[in-house]
Design a protein around this motif. Structure first.
Motif, short mmCIF file in Angstrom:
data_model
loop_
_atom_site.label_atom_id
_atom_site.label_comp_id
_atom_site.label_asym_id
_atom_site.label_seq_id
_atom_site.Cartn_x
_atom_site.Cartn_y
_atom_site.Cartn_z
N ASP A 166 3.92 92.69 132.27
CA ASP A 166 4.81 92.62 131.16
C ASP A 166 5.11 90.91 131.08
O ASP A 166 6.25 90.90 130.16
N GLU A 167 4.82 90.13 131.94
CA GLU A 167 5.35 88.83 131.91
C GLU A 167 4.47 88.02 131.18
O GLU A 167 3.32 88.06 131.30
N MET A 168 5.03 87.23 130.76
CA MET A 168 4.37 85.96 129.80
C MET A 168 4.04 85.03 130.76
O MET A 168 4.90 84.27 131.23
N LEU A 169 2.78 84.68 131.28
CA LEU A 169 2.53 83.88 132.34
C LEU A 169 1.74 82.48 131.91
O LEU A 169 0.94 82.57 131.03
N PRO A 170 2.07 81.34 132.45
CA PRO A 170 1.38 80.19 132.40
C PRO A 170 -0.06 80.66 132.68
O PRO A 170 -0.42 81.19 133.88
N TRP A 171 -1.00 80.54 131.62
CA TRP A 171 -2.57 80.65 131.95
C TRP A 171 -2.69 80.16 133.43
O TRP A 171 -3.77 80.90 134.08
N SER A 172 -2.60 79.05 134.21
CA SER A 172 -3.01 78.66 135.39
C SER A 172 -2.42 79.51 136.50
O SER A 172 -2.88 79.41 137.70
N LYS A 173 -1.56 80.17 136.15
CA LYS A 173 -0.73 81.22 137.15
C LYS A 173 -1.49 82.57 137.11
O LYS A 173 -1.25 83.38 138.12
N ALA A 174 -2.18 82.81 136.32
CA ALA A 174 -2.85 84.08 136.06
C ALA A 174 -4.13 84.18 137.07
O ALA A 174 -4.93 83.36 137.18
N ASP A 175 -4.09 85.40 137.85
CA ASP A 175 -5.18 85.18 139.12
C ASP A 175 -6.36 85.67 138.56
O ASP A 175 -6.92 86.76 138.93
N TYR A 176 -7.13 84.88 137.57
CA TYR A 176 -8.44 85.39 137.09
C TYR A 176 -9.17 83.96 137.01
O TYR A 176 -8.60 82.88 137.13
N HIS A 177 -10.80 84.30 136.88
CA HIS A 177 -11.60 83.28 136.57
C HIS A 177 -11.69 83.36 135.00
O HIS A 177 -12.42 84.01 134.63
N PHE A 178 -11.64 82.20 134.34
CA PHE A 178 -11.61 82.18 133.12
C PHE A 178 -12.73 81.70 132.53
O PHE A 178 -13.55 80.79 133.15
N ILE A 179 -13.58 82.49 131.70
CA ILE A 179 -14.84 82.34 131.32
C ILE A 179 -14.83 81.72 129.82
O ILE A 179 -15.71 80.74 129.44
N LYS A 180 -14.40 82.42 128.91
CA LYS A 180 -14.42 81.84 127.49
C LYS A 180 -13.12 82.23 126.72
O LYS A 180 -12.46 83.33 126.96
N ARG A 181 -12.96 81.50 125.51
CA ARG A 181 -11.76 81.92 124.42
C ARG A 181 -12.44 81.56 123.25
O ARG A 181 -13.30 80.73 122.76
N GLN A 182 -11.59 81.98 122.15
CA GLN A 182 -11.96 81.71 120.77
C GLN A 182 -11.48 80.21 120.76
O GLN A 182 -10.60 79.65 121.23
N SER A 183 -12.21 79.76 119.66
CA SER A 183 -11.79 78.45 119.01
C SER A 183 -10.81 78.46 118.21
O SER A 183 -10.44 79.20 117.56
N GLU A 184 -9.97 77.18 118.34
CA GLU A 184 -8.81 77.62 117.49
C GLU A 184 -9.10 77.54 115.97
O GLU A 184 -8.37 77.78 114.98
N SER A 185 -10.16 76.52 115.83
CA SER A 185 -10.80 76.21 114.56
C SER A 185 -11.43 77.51 113.83
O SER A 185 -11.26 77.66 112.50
N ASN A 186 -11.93 78.22 114.54
CA ASN A 186 -12.54 79.40 113.93
C ASN A 186 -12.78 80.51 114.99
O ASN A 186 -13.06 80.20 115.97
N PRO A 187 -12.12 81.95 114.73
CA PRO A 187 -12.45 82.85 115.68
C PRO A 187 -13.64 83.48 115.94
O PRO A 187 -13.87 84.06 117.03
#
Length: 205
Positions: A166-187
């Motif tokens: 339920d917490e809004m976490l800084p992304w670097s504090k999330a205990d995950y291995h980040f793979i991919k995300r949407q682009s800001e310019s086009n979802p």
């Protein structure tokens, strides 16, 4: 269901901002930007979702790509995150629909991680948050399992909303291995994060 939340939000937002002490306590620490530049494969779940909900996959024409992280925007983000987390009951796509990975709005009150993300994204868009600041992000947990979260890009860095917190976490504090995300310019363009491999098929749970 989410319309009920909007009515509650409208009536209680200013009450939640009543004291300076509360606002200071509710303000998350600054984060860092989660920059991504290399284009990668699009999750099959997103492609199927866009066939069913094409209007929700359109490229948005806006110059604003980051949310101004004010006391009001923090309150809205936290309320959306916590309300969706409590209102939606976890249920896998396999159990609910008999398929491995189906991205859809949890209009029946049940869903898995990407369904939470889609609803949070829709609700924040309806609160006039800019679409380029709300990016669906795919990660792997410590067990190597695929998981979806919502990355919120702000003028104080990037934060994540997760159905497991339920917490809004800084992304670097999330205990995950980040793979991919949407682009800001086009979802419909997806970008690799950090040193992630190209993973065409990653099932979120």
């Amino acid at each position: 269901m989410y319309s009920v939340f909007r009515n509650v939000l409208a009536g209680s937002l200013f009450a939640s901002l009543a004291t300076v002490a509360y606002l200071m306590a509710a303000t998350p620490p600054d984060s860092s930007p989660a920059d991504a530049q290399t284009q990668t494969t699009i999750p099959m779940g997103w492609l199927k979702f866009c066939r069913n909900e094409p209007k929700d996959c359109l490229q948005q024409n806006t110059r604003l790509t980051h949310i101004h992280l004010s006391s009001k925007s923090i309150a809205i983000i936290n309320r959306v995150n916590r309300w969706v987390n409590s209102a939606i009951q976890p249920r896998s796509d396999q159990r609910q629909w008999g398929v491995e990975d189906l991205w859809s709005y949890p209009d029946n009150g049940e869903g898995d991680c990407e369904d939470y993300v889609l609803l949070k994204r829709r609700m924040l868009l309806e609160e006039d948050f800019p679409a380029p600041s709300l990016l669906i992000t795919i990660v792997r947990n410590r067990k190597g399992e695929g998981h979806a979260i919502l990355m919120v890009r702000t003028d104080r860095g990037d934060f994540v909303l997760d159905n497991l917190s339920d917490e809004m976490l800084p992304w670097s504090k999330a205990d995950y291995h980040f793979i991919k995300r949407q682009s800001e310019s086009n979802p419909n363009i997806w970008l690799k994060l950090k040193d992630a491999p190209d993973e065409e098929k990653i099932v979120t749970q």
